[in-house]
Design a protein around this motif. Structure first.
Motif, PDB file in Angstrom:
ATOM      1  N   ILE A  65       0.887  -1.278   0.008  1.00  0.00           N
ATOM      2  CA  ILE A  65       0.088  -0.039   0.221  1.00  0.00           C
ATOM      3  C   ILE A  65       0.922   1.289  -0.055  1.00  0.00           C
ATOM      4  O   ILE A  65       1.839   1.328   1.040  1.00  0.00           O
ATOM      5  CB  ILE A  65      -1.123   0.161   1.095  1.00  0.00           C
ATOM      6  CG1 ILE A  65      -1.750  -1.157   1.419  1.00  0.00           C
ATOM      7  CG2 ILE A  65      -1.767   1.330   1.300  1.00  0.00           C
ATOM      8  CD1 ILE A  65      -2.737  -1.535   0.217  1.00  0.00           C
ATOM      9  N   CYS A  67       0.805   5.159   0.383  1.00  0.00           N
ATOM     10  CA  CYS A  67      -0.278   6.100   0.849  1.00  0.00           C
ATOM     11  C   CYS A  67       0.374   7.301   1.441  1.00  0.00           C
ATOM     12  O   CYS A  67       1.412   7.440   1.729  1.00  0.00           O
ATOM     13  CB  CYS A  67      -1.144   5.488   2.043  1.00  0.00           C
ATOM     14  SG  CYS A  67       0.065   4.653   3.267  1.00  0.00           S
ATOM     15  N   ILE A  70      -0.117   6.357   6.849  1.00  0.00           N
ATOM     16  CA  ILE A  70      -0.314   4.928   7.167  1.00  0.00           C
ATOM     17  C   ILE A  70      -1.208   4.597   8.021  1.00  0.00           C
ATOM     18  O   ILE A  70      -1.495   5.343   9.355  1.00  0.00           O
ATOM     19  CB  ILE A  70       1.142   4.303   7.663  1.00  0.00           C
ATOM     20  CG1 ILE A  70       2.424   4.666   6.766  1.00  0.00           C
ATOM     21  CG2 ILE A  70       0.828   3.150   8.315  1.00  0.00           C
ATOM     22  CD1 ILE A  70       3.593   3.932   6.968  1.00  0.00           C
ATOM     23  N   LEU A  74      -2.845  -2.378  10.970  1.00  0.00           N
ATOM     24  CA  LEU A  74      -2.015  -2.846  10.086  1.00  0.00           C
ATOM     25  C   LEU A  74      -2.182  -4.288   9.775  1.00  0.00           C
ATOM     26  O   LEU A  74      -2.654  -4.994  10.735  1.00  0.00           O
ATOM     27  CB  LEU A  74      -0.363  -2.643  10.075  1.00  0.00           C
ATOM     28  CG  LEU A  74      -0.117  -1.228  10.292  1.00  0.00           C
ATOM     29  CD1 LEU A  74       1.489  -1.238  10.577  1.00  0.00           C
ATOM     30  CD2 LEU A  74      -0.376  -0.220   9.252  1.00  0.00           C
ATOM     31  N   TYR A  80       3.613  -1.294   4.218  1.00  0.00           N
ATOM     32  CA  TYR A  80       2.828   0.083   3.864  1.00  0.00           C
ATOM     33  C   TYR A  80       4.185   1.120   3.590  1.00  0.00           C
ATOM     34  O   TYR A  80       4.999   1.123   4.339  1.00  0.00           O
ATOM     35  CB  TYR A  80       2.288   0.491   5.274  1.00  0.00           C
ATOM     36  CG  TYR A  80       0.996  -0.513   5.459  1.00  0.00           C
ATOM     37  CD1 TYR A  80      -0.456  -0.175   5.049  1.00  0.00           C
ATOM     38  CD2 TYR A  80       1.172  -1.839   6.030  1.00  0.00           C
ATOM     39  CE1 TYR A  80      -1.328  -0.980   5.465  1.00  0.00           C
ATOM     40  CE2 TYR A  80       0.128  -2.578   6.395  1.00  0.00           C
ATOM     41  CZ  TYR A  80      -1.178  -2.135   6.186  1.00  0.00           C
ATOM     42  OH  TYR A  80      -1.977  -2.983   6.322  1.00  0.00           O
TER      43      TYR A  80
END
Length: 487
Positions: A65, A67, A70, A74, A80
């Motif tokens: 991911i 982004c 975060i 999770l 991430y």
């Protein structure tokens, strides 16, 4: 598959949770398209925030991911990566994923309010005629040499751009000409691309619903030039007061073109008629099928670009004389009764004025000019009264109608256009909400030698209302209606 670490090269990272030493399948920014082992990039858009769909992307198989924030919760074995800007990250990642395809061809960007489609499309035509494999990314379509792909935006998203540039690499495309919109620049869709050159056409009233101020609109366009490499060229129209602004901070080689001012590339209109015009470009005469002073600027920009890309000038002049009009750009036909119908994409005040001025230079004065025009919904409202004023002032009759109303009321849009009509011109204006009926009314009003202008939609073959698109082609409809009336 590609290494996530390699895809992230050059992306501004602020935090990483998990490992980037993993292989991923593809990149997505639409959670509905995510598959197993994909990377999902969460984009904060105008209408929605991709961060809301992170869980959905993971449920669909996302392995990583990207982004701006975060999430608190999770998921194990998911990486991430926090970035400063999601749009920039997407563009750089897309370029990396497709092996920086813009480096392997000569990519030229065209920006400005009007003329982008004509210039990019005709450059594609010209270089094809010269024998090259050529690419095109435009409002109308994407071309990978001879293969056509549909497009929905003037400047597509970064993944679409790089995917098609990659396809161009695969078939040996040498040159690509690309429209670069202010939306595309602002949303970082062109980040990571390596441009061989950029062209600035002009700047006038448009997209202020998005950019809010004219200065912001102008400065967004300027970013394309600010980011050009030293080896690239920057070509600008200095008859436009914003032309030199584009060159202020660029590192590229600077060139200018103009009809009115001294410039590196100059043009004069020697003769103009409906069949074409005779131009003088840097002391060389050229006959072109494209008419109007706005097309003189377009032809001049194309000539200059071809020369800056190393083409022989006399061969370029010959090929320019063979170029045909782009669909929906001053596209016209003459009926059996000698009525001239013109369809043009003019959807800004400046473009509408340019087309009507061109018609004014070609007419004898004895014929009527009947203009059918509307304004798009969910777009810059401030230009509506201006468009209404221009159409009513410069035409013998003006019919205000629907363009693409989108989610707005067509009658409300027309009322805002009517607000710009001067009292002495009110008697010349007729408002018909249904676009087909408006065009039919213009055809019924016209007599031999009159000129009908249908403005605003040009090449578009649809009309959008309340989320629904219906088939609607201005050129086909005006031709069909005139032919039916003349039987």
């Amino acid at each position: 598959m590609k290494s996530l670490k390699d895809i992230l090269y050059g992306v501004g990272l602020t935090a990483v949770t998990g490992t980037t030493n993993t292989m991923v399948n593809s990149i997505c920014f639409d959670s509905r398209k995510v598959g197993m082992d994909d990377v999902f990039v969460a984009i904060k858009g105008i209408q929605t925030d991709g961060h809301r769909y992170i869980d959905q992307a993971i449920a669909s198989g996302a392995k990583a991911i990207i982004c701006e924030v975060i999430p608190e919760r999770l998921v194990n074995e998911v990486t991430y990566v926090e970035v400063k800007d999601g749009n920039t990250a997407l563009a750089v990642m897309a370029s990396n994923f497709y092996d920086t395809p813009s480096k392997n061809l000569k990519l030229v960007g065209v920006t400005g309010t009007n003329g982008k489609t004509t210039i990019s499309s005709l450059l594609y035509q010209l270089f094809k005629k010269a024998g090259y494999k050529v690419g095109l990314i435009s409002t109308i379509k994407i071309m990978v040499d001879n293969k056509e792909y549909p497009t929905t935006h003037t400047t597509p998203d970064a993944l679409t751009i790089n995917e098609h540039l990659h396809l161009m690499n695969a078939v040996g495309v040498e040159y690509c000409f690309m429209e670069v919109s202010s939306h595309g620049i602002h949303q970082k869709r062109t980040k990571g691309l390596v441009f061989e050159g950029a062209i600035f056409t002009n700047l006038s009233h448009d997209h202020l619903d998005y950019h809010k101020t004219f200065a912001e609109y102008r400065d967004t366009k300027k970013i394309l030039f600010d980011e050009l490499p030293k080896k690239a060229f920057a070509l600008t129209n200095i008859d436009d007061k914003n032309g030199l602004v584009m060159l202020q901070n660029t590192h590229a080689r600077k060139y200018t073109y103009a009809l009115k001012n001294y410039a590196d590339y100059r043009c004069q209109i020697l003769e103009s008629q409906f069949d074409g015009q005779l131009l003088k470009i840097n002391e060389h005469e050229l006959w072109t099928k494209l008419i109007g002073h706005f097309n003189a600027y377009n032809i001049l920009a194309i000539y200059a670009t071809a020369e800056l890309l190393g083409q022989e000038k006399f061969e370029t002049l010959r090929l320019l004389s063979e170029l045909d009009n782009v669909d929906g750009r001053f596209q016209y036909f003459v009926s059996k009764e000698r009525i001239t119908a013109i369809v043009d994409y003019a959807h800004t005040p400046d473009a509408l004025k340019n087309v009507l001025e061109t018609i004014g230079t070609l007419r004898t004065g004895n014929e009527n000019v009947i203009t059918v025009v509307g304004c798009g919904g969910d777009r810059d409202r401030s230009k509506r009264p201006v468009m209404g004023h221009i159409a009513s002032e410069m035409s013998n009759r003006a019919i205000f109608t629907s363009d693409n109303p989108r989610t707005e009321s067509p009658s409300a849009i027309i009322e805002e256009m009517e607000a710009g009509v001067e009292p002495q011109n009110k008697k010349k204006v007729l408002s018909i909400e249904n676009r087909r009926q408006a065009i039919k009314a213009a055809c019924q009003m016209a007599v031999a030698h009159d000129i009908i202008l249908v403005a605003g939609k040009g090449h578009e073959t649809y009309q959008e209302t309340k989320g629904t698109r219906i088939d609607f082609d201005d050129f086909k409809i005006v031709k069909e209606l005139l032919e039916a009336l003349e039987k």
